[in-house]
Design a protein around this motif. Sequence first.
Motif, mmCIF file in Angstrom:
data_model
loop_
_atom_site.group_PDB
_atom_site.id
_atom_site.type_symbol
_atom_site.label_atom_id
_atom_site.label_comp_id
_atom_site.label_asym_id
_atom_site.label_seq_id
_atom_site.Cartn_x
_atom_site.Cartn_y
_atom_site.Cartn_z
ATOM 1 N N SER A 376 0.842 -1.201 0.000
ATOM 2 C CA SER A 376 0.000 0.000 0.000
ATOM 3 C C SER A 376 0.879 1.252 0.000
ATOM 4 O O SER A 376 2.052 1.202 0.359
ATOM 5 C CB SER A 376 -0.927 -0.007 1.217
ATOM 6 N N TRP A 377 0.285 2.372 -0.400
ATOM 7 C CA TRP A 377 1.009 3.643 -0.475
ATOM 8 C C TRP A 377 0.718 4.462 0.780
ATOM 9 O O TRP A 377 -0.440 4.567 1.206
ATOM 10 C CB TRP A 377 0.596 4.427 -1.720
ATOM 11 N N ILE A 378 1.757 5.042 1.361
ATOM 12 C CA ILE A 378 1.617 5.838 2.592
ATOM 13 C C ILE A 378 1.887 7.295 2.262
ATOM 14 O O ILE A 378 2.970 7.645 1.764
ATOM 15 C CB ILE A 378 2.594 5.361 3.685
ATOM 16 N N LYS A 386 -2.297 17.917 8.269
ATOM 17 C CA LYS A 386 -3.139 18.960 8.863
ATOM 18 C C LYS A 386 -4.444 19.088 8.080
ATOM 19 O O LYS A 386 -5.533 19.203 8.657
ATOM 20 C CB LYS A 386 -2.386 20.282 8.876
ATOM 21 N N LEU A 387 -4.355 19.050 6.749
ATOM 22 C CA LEU A 387 -5.538 19.107 5.894
ATOM 23 C C LEU A 387 -6.454 17.923 6.165
ATOM 24 O O LEU A 387 -7.684 18.064 6.223
ATOM 25 C CB LEU A 387 -5.099 19.122 4.427
ATOM 26 N N PHE A 388 -5.864 16.746 6.367
ATOM 27 C CA PHE A 388 -6.633 15.534 6.657
ATOM 28 C C PHE A 388 -7.387 15.657 7.980
ATOM 29 O O PHE A 388 -8.568 15.318 8.077
ATOM 30 C CB PHE A 388 -5.685 14.332 6.671
ATOM 31 N N LYS A 389 -6.694 16.157 9.005
ATOM 32 C CA LYS A 389 -7.322 16.278 10.318
ATOM 33 C C LYS A 389 -8.447 17.298 10.331
ATOM 34 O O LYS A 389 -9.375 17.198 11.139
ATOM 35 C CB LYS A 389 -6.264 16.648 11.368
ATOM 36 N N MET A 390 -8.380 18.290 9.444
ATOM 37 C CA MET A 390 -9.414 19.330 9.416
ATOM 38 C C MET A 390 -10.570 18.968 8.471
ATOM 39 O O MET A 390 -11.460 19.794 8.251
ATOM 40 C CB MET A 390 -8.790 20.666 9.006
ATOM 41 N N THR A 391 -10.547 17.756 7.916
ATOM 42 C CA THR A 391 -11.604 17.323 6.999
ATOM 43 C C THR A 391 -12.631 16.477 7.748
ATOM 44 O O THR A 391 -12.281 15.521 8.438
ATOM 45 C CB THR A 391 -11.019 16.506 5.828
ATOM 46 N N ASP A 424 -5.259 0.422 -6.059
ATOM 47 C CA ASP A 424 -4.239 0.353 -5.008
ATOM 48 C C ASP A 424 -4.718 1.057 -3.736
ATOM 49 O O ASP A 424 -5.456 2.047 -3.788
ATOM 50 C CB ASP A 424 -2.935 1.015 -5.488
ATOM 51 N N ILE A 425 -4.275 0.522 -2.590
ATOM 52 C CA ILE A 425 -4.652 1.102 -1.306
ATOM 53 C C ILE A 425 -3.703 2.257 -0.963
ATOM 54 O O ILE A 425 -2.482 2.126 -1.054
ATOM 55 C CB ILE A 425 -4.617 0.054 -0.185
ATOM 56 N N VAL A 426 -4.288 3.388 -0.572
ATOM 57 C CA VAL A 426 -3.519 4.565 -0.153
ATOM 58 C C VAL A 426 -3.908 4.888 1.287
ATOM 59 O O VAL A 426 -5.111 4.906 1.626
ATOM 60 C CB VAL A 426 -3.788 5.778 -1.066
ATOM 61 N N ARG A 427 -2.928 5.129 2.136
ATOM 62 C CA ARG A 427 -3.194 5.405 3.550
ATOM 63 C C ARG A 427 -2.693 6.790 3.942
ATOM 64 O O ARG A 427 -1.609 7.212 3.534
ATOM 65 C CB ARG A 427 -2.491 4.387 4.454
ATOM 66 N N ILE A 428 -3.500 7.450 4.762
ATOM 67 C CA ILE A 428 -3.089 8.666 5.464
ATOM 68 C C ILE A 428 -3.412 8.434 6.924
ATOM 69 O O ILE A 428 -4.573 8.447 7.325
ATOM 70 C CB ILE A 428 -3.820 9.921 4.953
ATOM 71 N N GLY A 429 -2.394 8.157 7.724
ATOM 72 C CA GLY A 429 -2.645 7.780 9.107
ATOM 73 C C GLY A 429 -3.389 6.456 9.145
ATOM 74 O O GLY A 429 -2.967 5.456 8.554
ATOM 75 N N ASN A 430 -4.544 6.424 9.834
ATOM 76 C CA ASN A 430 -5.356 5.213 9.914
ATOM 77 C C ASN A 430 -6.439 5.163 8.838
ATOM 78 O O ASN A 430 -7.229 4.220 8.786
ATOM 79 C CB ASN A 430 -6.022 5.108 11.296
ATOM 80 N N PHE A 431 -6.484 6.186 8.000
ATOM 81 C CA PHE A 431 -7.534 6.285 6.987
ATOM 82 C C PHE A 431 -7.057 5.634 5.692
ATOM 83 O O PHE A 431 -5.949 5.890 5.224
ATOM 84 C CB PHE A 431 -7.871 7.764 6.748
ATOM 85 N N GLU A 432 -7.911 4.782 5.089
ATOM 86 C CA GLU A 432 -7.572 4.098 3.843
ATOM 87 C C GLU A 432 -8.557 4.461 2.760
ATOM 88 O O GLU A 432 -9.758 4.615 3.007
ATOM 89 C CB GLU A 432 -7.593 2.565 4.033
ATOM 90 N N PHE A 433 -8.070 4.582 1.530
ATOM 91 C CA PHE A 433 -8.955 4.748 0.370
ATOM 92 C C PHE A 433 -8.267 4.153 -0.851
ATOM 93 O O PHE A 433 -7.059 3.881 -0.837
ATOM 94 C CB PHE A 433 -9.294 6.219 0.154
ATOM 95 N N GLU A 434 -9.036 3.941 -1.897
ATOM 96 C CA GLU A 434 -8.515 3.343 -3.110
ATOM 97 C C GLU A 434 -8.089 4.421 -4.097
ATOM 98 O O GLU A 434 -8.747 5.460 -4.225
ATOM 99 C CB GLU A 434 -9.562 2.436 -3.775
#
Length: 437
Positions: A376-378, A386-391, A424-434
């Motif tokens: 997976s991609w990190i 910061k953008l992720f946490k404010m979403t 492909d799986i992409v991760r930002i912290g504990n969040f996953e998306f395709e």
Amino acid sequence: MSMFLDQVTIDVKAGKGGDGMVAFRREKYVPDGGPAGGDGGRGGNVVLIVDEGLRTLMDFRFNRHFKAQPGENGMSKGMHGRGSEDLYVKVPQGTTVRDAETGRLLGDLIENGQTLVVAKGGRGGRGNIRFASPRNPAPEIAENGEPGQERKIELELKVLADVGLVGFPSVGKSTLLSIISAARPKIGAYHFTTLVPNLGMVNTKDGRSFVAADLPGLIEGASQGVGLGTQFLRHIERTRVILHVIDMSGMEGRDPYEDYLAINHELASYNLRLMERPQIIVANKMDMPEAEENLKVFKEKLAKEQNDELDEPIPVFPISGVTRKGIEALLSATADLLEVTPEFLLYDEEIEEDVVHYGFTKDEQEFQIDRDDDASWILSGEKLEKLFKMTNFEHDETIMRFARQLRAMGVDEALRARGAKDGDIVRIGNFEFEFVE
């Protein structure tokens, strides 16, 4: 024995901003009611404030984590959340504050009531009332609050004193301080009786006053960590005048002049600027039999070492802590010297580094791409996280907005260039998306 703490590392975390709200007007007589979600409140700052009642950093011995409160979330009917109050942390006068990771000077707190913001609270997230536009009059978009600043800081206490007493152990520094002030330091006939700096207010007969500090005895190698000196040499840095106390009796089997040279060497080794401070040599224990002869030899050696004939000789004041002879003359000369000696700025060079320079600087990379063991991609990076946490991921419109922001940052192109494929799986912290082509 009283405890003394003059250096400590603490963790501070400012409050998170309150979340913005998605809400709509639903009054019976308001047709086509628009968005009405309010903004979140500001998170609290962590602020250091000087309290002249404190003398050490002992309050931080068992409590080294300080966290401000988050802001209140936004509410319906366009009501904004309340901002949180700042968290004030009391520190003694003379506290130097640095970032523990970078070593950068954040502030030097020396005046009573002086404050320093060491962690800034996050701003509140915007409610959907902020995102309304003619193209989208009823947006289901709101921001989470901005995370509060989190950092590790070092506090270092350097006592505020006009005059510092230095010298080898057992030369009579504590006895001298007890005579010239109301301070009552522990005194004993053995080395290292003084384990903590002692301060005393000194008043002269003509009405002048100053603060004197008796510092733990120095020995050879103190600037490299031998003995107690390395722990307390920092406290001599703020003093304007140094009283160099020397045992003229020679009872310890040491040569007074060699002691004088050794202590000056340790001061210069610790910080060369300490030698800029004017010194007064205090020839103590003159009531002892061999003191007069030793003083005569000492002055002869001191005169030979004077490089420039135009330089004023270093004043030498013979005193006796037992008979109190010569004390008034010493205090008067010290007060005179203080009147003509300016303060020595400890951090003028570092403060100059904070001057703003305008010019072109290349933008730092806003994100970083790594590959995990499971293929997976990190995604990481301060701005991206910061953008992720404010979403707010509870609303589809907000998720689509986040996707557009990633695309604008160039994340899609960068993943494609690294070989990412559809699904492909992409991760930002504990969040996953395709990843979708």
